[in-house]
Design a protein around this motif. Structure first.
Motif, PDB file in Angstrom:
ATOM      1  N   ALA A 148       0.834  -1.203   0.000  1.00 24.94           N
ATOM      2  CA  ALA A 148       0.000   0.000   0.000  1.00 24.94           C
ATOM      3  C   ALA A 148       0.869   1.254   0.000  1.00 24.94           C
ATOM      4  O   ALA A 148       0.547   2.257  -0.655  1.00 24.94           O
ATOM      5  CB  ALA A 148      -0.922   0.000   1.216  1.00 24.94           C
ATOM      6  N   GLY A 149       1.985   1.200   0.726  1.00 23.77           N
ATOM      7  CA  GLY A 149       2.908   2.332   0.726  1.00 23.77           C
ATOM      8  C   GLY A 149       3.510   2.569  -0.645  1.00 23.77           C
ATOM      9  O   GLY A 149       3.661   3.712  -1.088  1.00 23.77           O
ATOM     10  N   LEU A 150       3.861   1.487  -1.343  1.00 21.28           N
ATOM     11  CA  LEU A 150       4.411   1.631  -2.691  1.00 21.28           C
ATOM     12  C   LEU A 150       3.365   2.160  -3.665  1.00 21.28           C
ATOM     13  O   LEU A 150       3.689   2.935  -4.582  1.00 21.28           O
ATOM     14  CB  LEU A 150       4.954   0.286  -3.172  1.00 21.28           C
ATOM     15  N   ILE A 151       2.106   1.735  -3.474  1.00 19.88           N
ATOM     16  CA  ILE A 151       1.032   2.246  -4.325  1.00 19.88           C
ATOM     17  C   ILE A 151       0.864   3.746  -4.107  1.00 19.88           C
ATOM     18  O   ILE A 151       0.645   4.506  -5.054  1.00 19.88           O
ATOM     19  CB  ILE A 151      -0.285   1.508  -4.023  1.00 19.88           C
ATOM     20  N   ALA A 152       0.963   4.184  -2.842  1.00 22.88           N
ATOM     21  CA  ALA A 152       0.873   5.619  -2.559  1.00 22.88           C
ATOM     22  C   ALA A 152       1.991   6.384  -3.270  1.00 22.88           C
ATOM     23  O   ALA A 152       1.768   7.457  -3.829  1.00 22.88           O
ATOM     24  CB  ALA A 152       0.934   5.859  -1.055  1.00 22.88           C
ATOM     25  N   ALA A 153       3.199   5.800  -3.262  1.00 18.57           N
ATOM     26  CA  ALA A 153       4.316   6.430  -3.976  1.00 18.57           C
ATOM     27  C   ALA A 153       4.045   6.475  -5.477  1.00 18.57           C
ATOM     28  O   ALA A 153       4.328   7.468  -6.157  1.00 18.57           O
ATOM     29  CB  ALA A 153       5.612   5.671  -3.695  1.00 18.57           C
ATOM     30  N   GLY A 154       3.468   5.360  -5.999  1.00 19.15           N
ATOM     31  CA  GLY A 154       3.117   5.339  -7.414  1.00 19.15           C
ATOM     32  C   GLY A 154       2.051   6.353  -7.755  1.00 19.15           C
ATOM     33  O   GLY A 154       2.080   6.962  -8.831  1.00 19.15           O
ATOM     34  N   ALA A 155       1.090   6.554  -6.831  1.00 22.06           N
ATOM     35  CA  ALA A 155       0.039   7.546  -7.059  1.00 22.06           C
ATOM     36  C   ALA A 155       0.625   8.948  -7.109  1.00 22.06           C
ATOM     37  O   ALA A 155       0.240   9.771  -7.952  1.00 22.06           O
ATOM     38  CB  ALA A 155      -1.016   7.449  -5.965  1.00 22.06           C
ATOM     39  N   ILE A 156       1.561   9.235  -6.204  1.00 22.30           N
ATOM     40  CA  ILE A 156       2.207  10.552  -6.208  1.00 22.30           C
ATOM     41  C   ILE A 156       2.948  10.768  -7.523  1.00 22.30           C
ATOM     42  O   ILE A 156       2.844  11.829  -8.156  1.00 22.30           O
ATOM     43  CB  ILE A 156       3.172  10.679  -5.012  1.00 22.30           C
ATOM     44  N   ALA A 157       3.690   9.749  -7.962  1.00 23.24           N
ATOM     45  CA  ALA A 157       4.406   9.854  -9.234  1.00 23.24           C
ATOM     46  C   ALA A 157       3.434   9.993 -10.393  1.00 23.24           C
ATOM     47  O   ALA A 157       3.633  10.803 -11.311  1.00 23.24           O
ATOM     48  CB  ALA A 157       5.303   8.627  -9.431  1.00 23.24           C
ATOM     49  N   GLY A 158       2.339   9.200 -10.340  1.00 20.41           N
ATOM     50  CA  GLY A 158       1.362   9.241 -11.429  1.00 20.41           C
ATOM     51  C   GLY A 158       0.692  10.588 -11.555  1.00 20.41           C
ATOM     52  O   GLY A 158       0.563  11.141 -12.662  1.00 20.41           O
ATOM     53  N   LEU A 159       0.263  11.149 -10.437  1.00 20.18           N
ATOM     54  CA  LEU A 159      -0.401  12.448 -10.478  1.00 20.18           C
ATOM     55  C   LEU A 159       0.570  13.557 -10.875  1.00 20.18           C
ATOM     56  O   LEU A 159       0.179  14.542 -11.515  1.00 20.18           O
ATOM     57  CB  LEU A 159      -1.021  12.750  -9.110  1.00 20.18           C
ATOM     58  N   THR A 160       1.842  13.391 -10.517  1.00 23.35           N
ATOM     59  CA  THR A 160       2.848  14.396 -10.903  1.00 23.35           C
ATOM     60  C   THR A 160       3.000  14.451 -12.414  1.00 23.35           C
ATOM     61  O   THR A 160       3.039  15.532 -13.012  1.00 23.35           O
ATOM     62  CB  THR A 160       4.200  14.080 -10.247  1.00 23.35           C
ATOM     63  N   THR A 161       3.090  13.281 -13.058  1.00 26.28           N
ATOM     64  CA  THR A 161       3.260  13.285 -14.514  1.00 26.28           C
ATOM     65  C   THR A 161       2.002  13.768 -15.219  1.00 26.28           C
ATOM     66  O   THR A 161       2.084  14.401 -16.274  1.00 26.28           O
ATOM     67  CB  THR A 161       3.619  11.879 -15.024  1.00 26.28           C
ATOM     68  N   VAL A 162       0.822  13.482 -14.649  1.00 27.26           N
ATOM     69  CA  VAL A 162      -0.417  13.996 -15.242  1.00 27.26           C
ATOM     70  C   VAL A 162      -0.395  15.517 -15.254  1.00 27.26           C
ATOM     71  O   VAL A 162      -0.689  16.161 -16.266  1.00 27.26           O
ATOM     72  CB  VAL A 162      -1.652  13.485 -14.469  1.00 27.26           C
ATOM     73  N   MET A 163      -0.046  16.107 -14.114  1.00 25.30           N
ATOM     74  CA  MET A 163       0.033  17.572 -14.046  1.00 25.30           C
ATOM     75  C   MET A 163       1.051  18.115 -15.037  1.00 25.30           C
ATOM     76  O   MET A 163       0.807  19.110 -15.724  1.00 25.30           O
ATOM     77  CB  MET A 163       0.414  18.011 -12.627  1.00 25.30           C
ATOM     78  N   LEU A 164       2.201  17.458 -15.118  1.00 27.27           N
ATOM     79  CA  LEU A 164       3.269  17.929 -15.997  1.00 27.27           C
ATOM     80  C   LEU A 164       2.816  17.963 -17.453  1.00 27.27           C
ATOM     81  O   LEU A 164       3.000  18.972 -18.152  1.00 27.27           O
ATOM     82  CB  LEU A 164       4.495  17.024 -15.848  1.00 27.27           C
ATOM     83  N   VAL A 165       2.195  16.885 -17.919  1.00 27.94           N
ATOM     84  CA  VAL A 165       1.814  16.802 -19.332  1.00 27.94           C
ATOM     85  C   VAL A 165       0.621  17.714 -19.635  1.00 27.94           C
ATOM     86  O   VAL A 165       0.577  18.362 -20.688  1.00 27.94           O
ATOM     87  CB  VAL A 165       1.523  15.347 -19.733  1.00 27.94           C
TER      88      VAL A 165
END
Length: 462
Positions: free
Chosen positions: A300-317
């Motif tokens: 679950a902690g790794l998924i949270a990290a993946g969510a942070i990374a995922g939302l970051t790239t969404v904002m960037l693009v």
């Protein structure tokens, strides 16, 4: 002077526009994945399953994926033949004329400009959860705006800060931004792979019964909601002027990123409803919550990290797409030409990046933004409709135009794309349509009071 005046098509995609050409097909594919996989898989999947479609959420993703595929094929054809950093705005200009181009450009500003700070607020919650796990959680006064929410604060500091940081990253240059996006994409794909591996060993087939608890209308309603999850592949087409060999690489980037993400969405949504009853998935972070119920706290902690990374790239693009559409409209004189300048050293439109970044950071930090996925969706669907229509019109008006990539079975596929997007638009509530028309009305006032007389075409014809 006709409102539907058009400009000549510039199919020379290798001309120097001041922007740096450095993106490969792999870069564009990662850019698309970076934009597509984010809030859709980490948030909306659970909400759509619990409230709209149940286990049939996999069919909702299939329906939305098919609608997007028809549109993606149209985008690929026009990106390879017409080009330009304006994406659907530029294609509408070539196919339908200036008035429709303005409408679509105005829609894209809504799509990217509203979605980016909204994702930033969602990112803020995940980021503070990570800080809290480390014992460094922020006080509530720095996580909420001063009004409009049950808990009042001073500013949503993480949401505003991430947008300002991304503005600096985009201003530095597209090459650096692409490298950062690639790293974040690897992180979130790794997190999704961990979820899939664990979920495969905890499936309870009884959770898939009944498979269609809300009927066909539930599947369509779910498709209209999760359509937000696919928004992003169209942003790849805004990179036309920064792509090496764009006539080859743009279609690859658009179609490959959509295909990869569609498969991931179907697999994850199927597994999610297979390991937990769909009624329990209406939570802000369903994927992480399900793993917590299984006792997999580390995952679950790794998924949270993946969510942070995922939302970051969404904002960037999305942020990147906003600046390029704004740049294209400024070049054509529909928006103030002061924003049409590209910095010679960084080869980026710094003025647009900084101004839009400050505005979006202000919105994210001080205004209460609730879920606006439906409002963003309707603008995107309208753009897809005109892109599909643009393929048909240009096949008729310019049959000899060089087309390195052609949408197959034209005009059948573009027509199917129009029908699919219109069907999804009709599945949205009336209030969404009203808000959409209010935004269009504001745009029409700007067009007739400024843009129409200041456009380059108006000056040339005068």
């Amino acid at each position: 002077m006709s409102l539907f005046r058009t400009k000549a098509i510039n199919a020379d995609l290798s001309c120097d526009t001041g922007l740096k050409r450095c993106l490969s097909a792999l870069d564009l594919t990662l850019l698309g994945i970076g934009a597509i996989i984010g809030a859709g898989i980490f948030v909306l999947t659970g909400k759509a399953a619990a409230t709209q479609a149940g286990p049939a959420i996999v069919l909702s993703f299939v329906v939305s994926g098919i609608a997007c595929t028809f549109s993606a094929l149209a985008y690929a054809e026009l990106a390879a033949s017409v080009g330009g950093c304006g994406s659907a705005y530029g294609y509408a200009y070539a196919g339908f004329g200036e008035l429709f181009a303005w409408i679509i450009g105005w829609d894209l500003i809504l799509e990217y400009g509203v979605a980016t700070p909204t994702v930033a607020i969602g990112w803020s919650g995940y980021f503070n959860n990570a800080l809290t796990a480390l014992g460094l959680g922020l006080p509530a006064t720095l996580l909420h705006p001063p009004f409009g929410e049950e808990i009042s604060g001073y500013i949503n500091l993480p949401a505003a800060s991430i947008l300002l940081l991304l503005s600096i990253l985009l201003a530095i240059g597209i090459r650096v931004s692409a490298h950062f996006n690639a790293i974040m994409v690897v992180v979130k794909l790794a997190a999704i792979s961990i979820f899939i591996t664990i979920a495969l060993f905890h499936i309870n087939p009884e959770n898939w019964h009944p498979f269609v608890p809300f009927g066909v209308s539930g599947i369509m309603g779910g498709a209209a909601l999760v359509f937000f999850a696919y928004i992003g592949f169209d942003a790849v087409s805004t990179a036309a002027e920064e792509t090496t060999n764009p006539q080859r690489n743009l279609p690859i980037g658009i179609l490959a990123s959509l295909a990869i993400c569609t498969v991931i969405y179907i697999v994850v949504s199927g597994l999610l409803t297979g390991i937990a009853p769909y009624q329990t998935l209406d939570t802000p972070s369903p994927v992480a919550e399900v793993l917590l119920r299984l006792g997999k706290n580390w995952a679950a902690g790794l998924i949270a990290a993946g969510a942070i990374a995922g939302l970051t790239t969404v904002m960037l693009v999305l942020y990147y797409g906003l600046t390029r559409v704004f740049l294209a409209m400024s070049r054509d004189g529909l928006l103030p030409p002061v924003f049409a300048t590209v910095n010679k050293r960084t080869q980026t439109p710094i003025r647009i990046i900084l101004v839009s970044g400050l505005l979006m950071a202000t919105v994210a930090g001080f205004m209460p933004i609730r879920i606006v996925a439906e409002l963003v969706n309707i603008g995107t669907m309208a753009a897809f409709v005109l892109v599909c229509g643009g393929v048909i019109i240009l096949r008729y008006r310019h049959p000899n135009l060089h087309r390195p990539f052609k949408s197959p079975f034209s005009p059948l596929f573009p027509v199917l794309g129009i029908i699919a997007c219109l069907a999804l638009m009709l599945s949205l509530p009336l209030v969404t349509w009203l808000r959409f028309f209010i935004w269009l009305a504001i745009g029409m006032v700007i067009y007739f009071s400024y843009s129409r007389e200041h456009s380059l075409l108006a000056q040339e014809q005068a």
